[in-house]
Design a protein around this motif. Structure first.
Motif, PDB file in Angstrom:
ATOM      1  N   ILE A 124      35.473  11.726  26.256  1.00 15.76           N
ATOM      2  CA  ILE A 124      34.901  11.936  24.984  1.00 15.76           C
ATOM      3  C   ILE A 124      34.406  10.477  24.665  1.00 15.76           C
ATOM      4  O   ILE A 124      35.211   9.741  24.300  1.00 15.76           O
ATOM      5  CB  ILE A 124      35.862  12.387  24.007  1.00 15.76           C
ATOM      6  CG1 ILE A 124      36.362  13.714  24.196  1.00 15.76           C
ATOM      7  CG2 ILE A 124      34.808  12.838  22.549  1.00 15.76           C
ATOM      8  CD1 ILE A 124      37.322  14.354  23.585  1.00 15.76           C
ATOM      9  N   ARG A 125      33.148  10.416  24.087  1.00 15.55           N
ATOM     10  CA  ARG A 125      32.491   8.972  23.620  1.00 15.55           C
ATOM     11  C   ARG A 125      31.903   9.148  22.454  1.00 15.55           C
ATOM     12  O   ARG A 125      31.288  10.090  22.135  1.00 15.55           O
ATOM     13  CB  ARG A 125      31.502   8.474  24.904  1.00 15.55           C
ATOM     14  CG  ARG A 125      32.221   8.262  26.455  1.00 15.55           C
ATOM     15  CD  ARG A 125      31.041   7.961  27.014  1.00 15.55           C
ATOM     16  NE  ARG A 125      31.202   7.539  28.496  1.00 15.55           N
ATOM     17  CZ  ARG A 125      31.566   6.472  29.133  1.00 15.55           C
ATOM     18  NH1 ARG A 125      31.353   5.441  28.668  1.00 15.55           N
ATOM     19  NH2 ARG A 125      32.007   6.698  30.424  1.00 15.55           N
ATOM     20  N   SER A 126      31.733   8.146  21.657  1.00 12.73           N
ATOM     21  CA  SER A 126      31.043   7.935  20.737  1.00 12.73           C
ATOM     22  C   SER A 126      29.700   8.378  20.874  1.00 12.73           C
ATOM     23  O   SER A 126      29.203   7.770  21.942  1.00 12.73           O
ATOM     24  CB  SER A 126      31.092   6.566  19.950  1.00 12.73           C
ATOM     25  OG  SER A 126      32.354   6.071  19.819  1.00 12.73           O
ATOM     26  N   ARG A 127      28.995   9.182  20.091  1.00 16.62           N
ATOM     27  CA  ARG A 127      27.446   9.427  20.268  1.00 16.62           C
ATOM     28  C   ARG A 127      26.565   8.322  20.341  1.00 16.62           C
ATOM     29  O   ARG A 127      25.662   7.957  21.215  1.00 16.62           O
ATOM     30  CB  ARG A 127      27.127  10.619  19.540  1.00 16.62           C
ATOM     31  CG  ARG A 127      25.692  11.162  19.637  1.00 16.62           C
ATOM     32  CD  ARG A 127      25.447  12.650  19.495  1.00 16.62           C
ATOM     33  NE  ARG A 127      25.977  13.145  20.735  1.00 16.62           N
ATOM     34  CZ  ARG A 127      26.309  14.870  20.646  1.00 16.62           C
ATOM     35  NH1 ARG A 127      25.919  15.252  19.573  1.00 16.62           N
ATOM     36  NH2 ARG A 127      26.787  15.225  21.444  1.00 16.62           N
ATOM     37  N   ASN A 128      26.741   7.631  19.259  1.00 18.95           N
ATOM     38  CA  ASN A 128      25.723   6.337  19.282  1.00 18.95           C
ATOM     39  C   ASN A 128      26.220   5.196  19.703  1.00 18.95           C
ATOM     40  O   ASN A 128      26.780   4.152  18.954  1.00 18.95           O
ATOM     41  CB  ASN A 128      25.370   6.240  17.658  1.00 18.95           C
ATOM     42  CG  ASN A 128      24.784   7.332  17.129  1.00 18.95           C
ATOM     43  OD1 ASN A 128      23.810   8.057  17.541  1.00 18.95           O
ATOM     44  ND2 ASN A 128      25.480   8.080  15.928  1.00 18.95           N
ATOM     45  N   TRP A 129      26.486   5.197  21.132  1.00 21.22           N
ATOM     46  CA  TRP A 129      27.315   4.152  21.855  1.00 21.22           C
ATOM     47  C   TRP A 129      26.270   2.977  21.618  1.00 21.22           C
ATOM     48  O   TRP A 129      25.001   2.667  22.036  1.00 21.22           O
ATOM     49  CB  TRP A 129      27.373   4.249  23.277  1.00 21.22           C
ATOM     50  CG  TRP A 129      28.054   3.590  24.034  1.00 21.22           C
ATOM     51  CD1 TRP A 129      27.859   2.511  24.653  1.00 21.22           C
ATOM     52  CD2 TRP A 129      29.379   3.694  24.355  1.00 21.22           C
ATOM     53  NE1 TRP A 129      28.764   1.815  25.440  1.00 21.22           N
ATOM     54  CE2 TRP A 129      29.803   2.674  25.027  1.00 21.22           C
ATOM     55  CE3 TRP A 129      30.499   4.692  24.044  1.00 21.22           C
ATOM     56  CZ2 TRP A 129      31.225   2.530  25.580  1.00 21.22           C
ATOM     57  CZ3 TRP A 129      31.776   4.528  24.365  1.00 21.22           C
ATOM     58  CH2 TRP A 129      32.240   3.462  25.313  1.00 21.22           C
ATOM     59  N   ASP A 130      26.837   1.595  21.379  1.00 20.62           N
ATOM     60  CA  ASP A 130      26.185   0.493  20.932  1.00 20.62           C
ATOM     61  C   ASP A 130      26.762  -0.614  21.991  1.00 20.62           C
ATOM     62  O   ASP A 130      27.914  -1.194  21.673  1.00 20.62           O
ATOM     63  CB  ASP A 130      26.416  -0.103  19.619  1.00 20.62           C
ATOM     64  CG  ASP A 130      25.606  -1.106  19.111  1.00 20.62           C
ATOM     65  OD1 ASP A 130      25.200  -2.012  20.027  1.00 20.62           O
ATOM     66  OD2 ASP A 130      25.499  -1.291  17.708  1.00 20.62           O
ATOM     67  N   ALA A 190      37.411  10.197  14.051  1.00 13.74           N
ATOM     68  CA  ALA A 190      36.515   9.380  14.892  1.00 13.74           C
ATOM     69  C   ALA A 190      35.257   8.908  14.364  1.00 13.74           C
ATOM     70  O   ALA A 190      34.938   7.760  14.554  1.00 13.74           O
ATOM     71  CB  ALA A 190      36.320  10.148  16.575  1.00 13.74           C
ATOM     72  N   ALA A 191      34.772   9.856  13.355  1.00 10.55           N
ATOM     73  CA  ALA A 191      33.473   9.287  12.813  1.00 10.55           C
ATOM     74  C   ALA A 191      33.578   8.413  11.886  1.00 10.55           C
ATOM     75  O   ALA A 191      32.534   7.589  11.400  1.00 10.55           O
ATOM     76  CB  ALA A 191      32.799  10.596  11.915  1.00 10.55           C
ATOM     77  N   ASP A 192      35.018   8.048  11.384  1.00  7.66           N
ATOM     78  CA  ASP A 192      35.148   6.962  10.526  1.00  7.66           C
ATOM     79  C   ASP A 192      34.773   5.634  11.204  1.00  7.66           C
ATOM     80  O   ASP A 192      34.447   4.696  10.783  1.00  7.66           O
ATOM     81  CB  ASP A 192      36.559   6.758   9.932  1.00  7.66           C
ATOM     82  CG  ASP A 192      37.061   8.019   9.337  1.00  7.66           C
ATOM     83  OD1 ASP A 192      35.824   8.891   8.824  1.00  7.66           O
ATOM     84  OD2 ASP A 192      37.954   8.339   9.104  1.00  7.66           O
ATOM     85  N   TYR A 193      34.725   5.610  12.342  1.00  5.12           N
ATOM     86  CA  TYR A 193      34.541   4.404  13.332  1.00  5.12           C
ATOM     87  C   TYR A 193      33.112   4.019  13.799  1.00  5.12           C
ATOM     88  O   TYR A 193      32.705   3.105  14.481  1.00  5.12           O
ATOM     89  CB  TYR A 193      35.535   4.260  14.441  1.00  5.12           C
ATOM     90  CG  TYR A 193      36.909   4.057  13.676  1.00  5.12           C
ATOM     91  CD1 TYR A 193      37.209   3.103  13.481  1.00  5.12           C
ATOM     92  CD2 TYR A 193      37.514   5.548  13.637  1.00  5.12           C
ATOM     93  CE1 TYR A 193      38.894   2.967  12.736  1.00  5.12           C
ATOM     94  CE2 TYR A 193      38.964   5.272  13.038  1.00  5.12           C
ATOM     95  CZ  TYR A 193      39.501   4.203  12.719  1.00  5.12           C
ATOM     96  OH  TYR A 193      40.718   3.949  12.160  1.00  5.12           O
ATOM     97  N   THR A 194      32.140   5.147  13.352  1.00  8.66           N
ATOM     98  CA  THR A 194      30.595   5.066  13.975  1.00  8.66           C
ATOM     99  C   THR A 194      30.154   3.612  13.262  1.00  8.66           C
ATOM    100  O   THR A 194      30.349   3.178  12.191  1.00  8.66           O
ATOM    101  CB  THR A 194      30.139   6.152  13.291  1.00  8.66           C
ATOM    102  OG1 THR A 194      30.512   7.374  13.731  1.00  8.66           O
ATOM    103  CG2 THR A 194      28.577   6.008  13.733  1.00  8.66           C
ATOM    104  N   GLY A 195      29.553   2.897  14.139  1.00  5.93           N
ATOM    105  CA  GLY A 195      28.864   1.747  14.118  1.00  5.93           C
ATOM    106  C   GLY A 195      29.702   0.251  13.836  1.00  5.93           C
ATOM    107  O   GLY A 195      29.456  -0.706  13.559  1.00  5.93           O
ATOM    108  N   ARG A 196      31.023   0.930  14.170  1.00  4.79           N
ATOM    109  CA  ARG A 196      32.044  -0.388  14.039  1.00  4.79           C
ATOM    110  C   ARG A 196      32.601  -0.546  15.542  1.00  4.79           C
ATOM    111  O   ARG A 196      33.162  -1.477  16.107  1.00  4.79           O
ATOM    112  CB  ARG A 196      33.468   0.055  13.003  1.00  4.79           C
ATOM    113  CG  ARG A 196      32.791   0.353  11.703  1.00  4.79           C
ATOM    114  CD  ARG A 196      33.908   0.825  10.781  1.00  4.79           C
ATOM    115  NE  ARG A 196      35.135   0.057  10.561  1.00  4.79           N
ATOM    116  CZ  ARG A 196      36.289   0.165  10.594  1.00  4.79           C
ATOM    117  NH1 ARG A 196      36.740   1.648  10.074  1.00  4.79           N
ATOM    118  NH2 ARG A 196      37.279  -0.448  10.266  1.00  4.79           N
ATOM    119  N   CYS A 197      32.647   0.376  16.165  1.00  7.13           N
ATOM    120  CA  CYS A 197      33.189   0.264  17.627  1.00  7.13           C
ATOM    121  C   CYS A 197      32.871   1.514  18.509  1.00  7.13           C
ATOM    122  O   CYS A 197      32.242   2.408  18.099  1.00  7.13           O
ATOM    123  CB  CYS A 197      34.819   0.227  17.842  1.00  7.13           C
ATOM    124  SG  CYS A 197      35.641   1.634  17.158  1.00  7.13           S
TER     125      CYS A 197
END
Length: 307
Positions: free
Chosen positions: A70-76, A107-114
């Protein structure tokens, strides 16, 4: 009463197992729960919010098991990667369920942070059979080595290989159970032709740090978050936990890479292995899951604040 024969019904005392003994052991293993129903269904429910991919498949005579990440959707590409692994030992339920609960609720709490990469159930064959080993009587968590003989370990190492150099955290979620002493350690002694020496199961949560990169403040931050949910394991009368010196409350150290442990597979600055005690009279299964969630949150929060 300190020989493998006194505790385990497979093999001859003092003689390591060969193919017949491994086959006899395998014949004793039965499916007790469903990977599809208890794990894959929960992964599928996350697909609307996260990117889910299959990174491998176990292939055993008893069946095939897809392996999911499972990966973050907005991978940066500019952000660090945080790796969470669970179910390396399939019988350790809260590692699997805690990882999934973390994704669902936090997990959504870490969107844009990692960037988050979660492999919630590394050993689904073992999950279904409530077993520490894989179908070859190998411990995946001693098999994270080059050309690994364990399919589970090799697949996970291949998953993380393209991301080496970008990991900030790897937290590997485990349990220490009463069955370690009643089943799994006696089986290990029997398999290796060694005497079984009884040990003591710690009552509570603890961490295993890397002796070559211990990061004590990080370990303490993780335990501080977990302590809000459940109790931290005390040292035994010898000042140890599972035979290792306690270096701080609820913290021991292992040479992770030398032992082929999962938490050694990245170059992350911050690594740890959690250990929850699900058989404690002072903890419920829900608390065990929450302890794993708290550990992940504590690890990520500390690492992001100390990059």
């Amino acid at each position: 009463m300190n020989t493998a024969a006194a505790f385990y019904p497979v093999g001859t005392p003092g003689q390591p197992w060969g193919a017949p003994e491994r086959a006899q052991w395998l014949a004793r293993q039965t499916v007790q729960r469903s990977y599809a129903a208890e794990v894959v269904s929960k992964i599928d429910a996350l697909r609307e919010r996260f990117d889910v991919s299959q990174y491998g498949e176990l292939d055993y005579p008893s069946g095939r098991y897809p392996l999911f990440a499972i990966r973050s959707r907005n991978w940066d590409e500019a952000l660090p990667v945080m790796l969470v692994t669970g179910g390396v030992h399939g019988y350790e339920t809260s590692g699997v369920q805690g990882a999934l609960q973390f994704v669902d609720q936090h997990a959504a709490d870490y969107t844009g942070r990692c960037n988050l990469l979660i492999a919630p159930c590394v050993s689904p064959w073992g999950y279904e059979r409530i077993q520490r080993w894989n179908a070859l009587a190998l411990d995946p968590n001693r098999s994270f080595v080059p050309d690994s003989p364990a399919q589970e370990s090799a697949a996970l190492m291949a998953l993380v290989a393209p991301l080496q150099g970008r990991f900030l955290v790897h937290i590997d979620l485990h349990e220490t159970t009463d069955s370690d002493e009643s089943e799994f350690r006696p089986a290990l002694a029997a398999r290796d032709g060694k005497p079984f020496e009884p040990g003591e199961i710690p009552d509570g949560f603890y961490l295993c740090a890397d002796s070559l990169n211990p990061q004590p403040a990080f370990q303490q931050a993780v335990n501080a978050e977990v302590a809000k949910v459940t109790h931290i394991a005390p040292a035994d009368a010898q000042g140890q936990i599972i035979g290792s010196p306690v270096v701080a409350p609820g913290v021991i150290e292992y040479p992770l890479k030398a032992l082929g442990l999962c938490a050694s597979i990245t170059d992350a600055r911050y690594t740890t292995t959690t250990e929850v005690y699900p058989d404690s009279p002072k903890a419920t299964p829900q608390q065990c899951d929450l302890a794993q969630v708290a550990a992940v949150r504590g690890a990520l929060d500390y690492a992001l604040a100390h990059r």
